[in-house]
Motif scaffolding. Structure first.
Motif, PDB file in Angstrom:
ATOM      1  N   ASN A 301       0.851  -1.209   0.000  1.00 56.37           N
ATOM      2  CA  ASN A 301       0.000   0.000   0.000  1.00 56.37           C
ATOM      3  C   ASN A 301       0.885   1.257   0.000  1.00 56.37           C
ATOM      4  O   ASN A 301       1.667   1.457  -0.923  1.00 56.37           O
ATOM      5  CB  ASN A 301      -0.957  -0.024   1.188  1.00 56.37           C
ATOM      6  N   THR A 328       1.938 -11.176   4.068  1.00 57.36           N
ATOM      7  CA  THR A 328       0.939 -10.150   3.732  1.00 57.36           C
ATOM      8  C   THR A 328       0.085  -9.767   4.927  1.00 57.36           C
ATOM      9  O   THR A 328      -0.799  -8.907   4.814  1.00 57.36           O
ATOM     10  CB  THR A 328       0.035 -10.651   2.584  1.00 57.36           C
ATOM     11  N   THR A 366       0.149  -5.180  -7.741  1.00 59.68           N
ATOM     12  CA  THR A 366      -0.954  -6.107  -7.910  1.00 59.68           C
ATOM     13  C   THR A 366      -1.639  -6.329  -6.562  1.00 59.68           C
ATOM     14  O   THR A 366      -1.034  -6.104  -5.509  1.00 59.68           O
ATOM     15  CB  THR A 366      -0.468  -7.457  -8.485  1.00 59.68           C
ATOM     16  N   LYS A 367      -2.865  -6.784  -6.583  1.00 59.00           N
ATOM     17  CA  LYS A 367      -3.642  -7.005  -5.373  1.00 59.00           C
ATOM     18  C   LYS A 367      -3.504  -8.458  -4.944  1.00 59.00           C
ATOM     19  O   LYS A 367      -3.820  -9.377  -5.707  1.00 59.00           O
ATOM     20  CB  LYS A 367      -5.120  -6.692  -5.632  1.00 59.00           C
ATOM     21  N   GLY A 370      -5.707  -9.064  -0.215  1.00 62.42           N
ATOM     22  CA  GLY A 370      -6.336  -7.838   0.270  1.00 62.42           C
ATOM     23  C   GLY A 370      -5.402  -6.653   0.409  1.00 62.42           C
ATOM     24  O   GLY A 370      -5.813  -5.599   0.917  1.00 62.42           O
ATOM     25  N   ASN A 372      -2.223  -4.131  -1.482  1.00 62.70           N
ATOM     26  CA  ASN A 372      -1.623  -3.734  -2.758  1.00 62.70           C
ATOM     27  C   ASN A 372      -0.104  -3.941  -2.670  1.00 62.70           C
ATOM     28  O   ASN A 372       0.567  -3.241  -1.911  1.00 62.70           O
ATOM     29  CB  ASN A 372      -1.955  -2.272  -3.055  1.00 62.70           C
TER      30      ASN A 372
END
Length: 471
Positions: A301, A328, A366-367, A370, A372
């Motif tokens: 993010n 993540t 890319t995502k 949940g 970025n």
């Protein structure tokens, strides 16, 4: 026993080593067969040191030279390590071969080559016609004179020795006698350089990430007299590492931009290195030999940029891959795996089940799970082989001397004698090589001495040459 008897006995005891050296040891050392055998053994083991990787770990040899099946039926990792084929050039038996071969050449130089040179520098006049009969090439003329012969020989760059008006000796190409001695000096210099390098040199390997600074520490092979103290006085920074690729995706060349820094961090040398273009500093040479991927820089993010290491993956010889696991979630309960195969910027993202999630390039996001995930950069590392060999200048000098001696050896040592007795002129000569060329030269000299209009004189010359044919 008198004092004279004691002195005589002591003198005999001292003469035994000298007699053994002259009568027993020197004939063996100067034997041509021994020298050829030693040269072949040195060449054979030098080839083995080129074919078999040097200075690797025991695990490397166990993996590449297994006992079943053994290479060539006998070459296994045990044989390599017991005999010392993993460090051929520093084994005691290889150094002993070099020393023995150098001793043989030195003994041959002093017992054969130098006496032969000394003998060739002396000259002897022929004062009787019968002495010309033992020459390979001789003639008897009823015309010509020593004065005219002297002029002809001077034009052909002969050095003339003439004691009186009827005796002459001439020679040229004495450098051809010096050539073999120079060759021996060159070979011995090469051997000394090899021994010096084996005893005082070292080899190291480093894998350094782009942007990092290092000192040479990972020494994998070193001679017993190697000194690495000076390596602490400076360090090396890899400013940047990059790879140029071909249009088809293959590697064209890889480069490292490197700086040498002193203890104060100041740059004292700088060079961009690539294959066959190393960096040299204070007798240490840095070769570009390998590359890898050391880390990946990512961003979640709007978080700060993180740099995480990437490790080489085992592909069973099916290519090179590097991977890293990226959490993540803060509790590390979920994450993704990143896979890269080169520095072109493409990264594969897999989930925890091994399913391909996405393929991205550096600078793209890319995502996943949940969040970025942005791949900021893939950082490469340069593989360096670092060598120090103080014997290299001596080896290069030895090769230069060897080539010089080889060229000098091609000069023919030619000698010509002449005797004026009454109205007869006796001329003869010999050479140590290029017999046909020397024969033609002597014939040209005789043609100039003989009058072309007098056929009888030419006939006498031809008959004399026929009676004493050249070798």
């Amino acid at each position: 026993m008198t004092l004279d008897d004691s002195a005589s006995t002591e003198l005999r005891w001292w003469s035994i080593p000298g007699r053994f050296l002259r009568q027993e040891l020197l004939p063996v050392l100067t034997n041509l067969r021994l020298a050829i055998a030693l040269l072949l053994l040195i060449a054979l083991f030098s080839i083995s040191g080129t074919v078999i990787e040097q200075g690797q770990s025991p695990a490397f040899y166990q993996a590449n030279y297994p006992e079943h099946p053994a290479l060539f039926g006998f070459l296994t990792w045990k044989v390599i390590q017991v005999v010392g084929l993993d460090h051929v050039y520093r084994t005691w038996w290889f150094l002993a071969l070099l020393i023995l071969f150098g001793t043989s050449l030195t003994a041959c130089t002093f017992t054969r080559q130098l006496p032969a040179l000394k003998a060739s520098r002396r000259w002897k006049y022929y004062e009787e016609p019968r002495q010309f009969q033992k020459l390979a090439l001789s003639a008897e003329l009823d015309t010509g004179s020593l004065n005219s012969l002297n002029e002809i020989l001077q034009k052909r760059r002969y050095k003339i020795f003439q004691e009186n008006s009827n005796i002459l000796y001439a020679r040229k190409g004495i450098v051809g006698r010096i050539g073999p001695i120079i060759v021996h000096v060159g070979i011995v210099t090469i051997l000394l350089g090899g021994i010096l390098g084996a005893m005082t040199g070292f080899m190291a390997q480093e894998m350094v990430s782009s942007g990092n600074t290092f000192q040479v520490q990972n020494i994998v092979d070193a001679g017993p007299w190697a000194s690495t103290k000076t390596l602490k006085d400076w360090s090396v920074r890899v400013n940047r590492f990059w790879i140029d690729y071909t249009p088809t995706g293959g590697i064209d060349q890889f480069y490292s931009d490197m700086s040498v820094l002193n203890n104060q961090g100041q740059e004292v040398d700088h060079k961009k290195i690539f294959v066959n273009q190393p960096l040299r500093y204070h007798g240490v040479t840095f070769y570009q030999t390998d590359w890898g991927i050391s880390a990946v820089r990512i961003q979640f993010n709007n978080s700060p940029i993180f740099q995480l290491p990437m490790a080489s993956l085992d592909t069973n010889g099916k290519g090179r891959l590097w991977g890293s696991w990226i959490p993540t979630k803060p509790d590390l309960s979920e994450g993704v795996s990143l896979i890269a195969k080169d520095l072109q910027g493409m990264v594969l993202i897999y989930d925890s089940s091994g399913k391909l999630v996405d393929t991205v390039r550096t600078g793209m996001a890319t995502k996943v799970n949940g969040v970025n995930l942005k791949i900021v950069d893939v950082i490469g590392s340069t593989g360096l082989q670092i060598k120090s060999d103080p014997g290299i200048p001596m080896v290069y000098s030895g090769f230069a001397v060897l080539m010089l001696g080889t060229v000098m050896s091609y000069f023919s040592h030619s000698q010509i004698w002449a005797l004026q007795k009454g109205d007869r002129l006796y001329v003869g000569g010999k050479t140590n090589r290029a017999q046909v060329a020397f024969q033609q030269e002597v014939l040209d000299i005789l043609d100039k001495l003989s009058s072309p209009s007098e056929n009888d004189n030419q006939t006498n010359t031809t008959e004399s040459l026929a009676s004493n044919p050249p070798l």
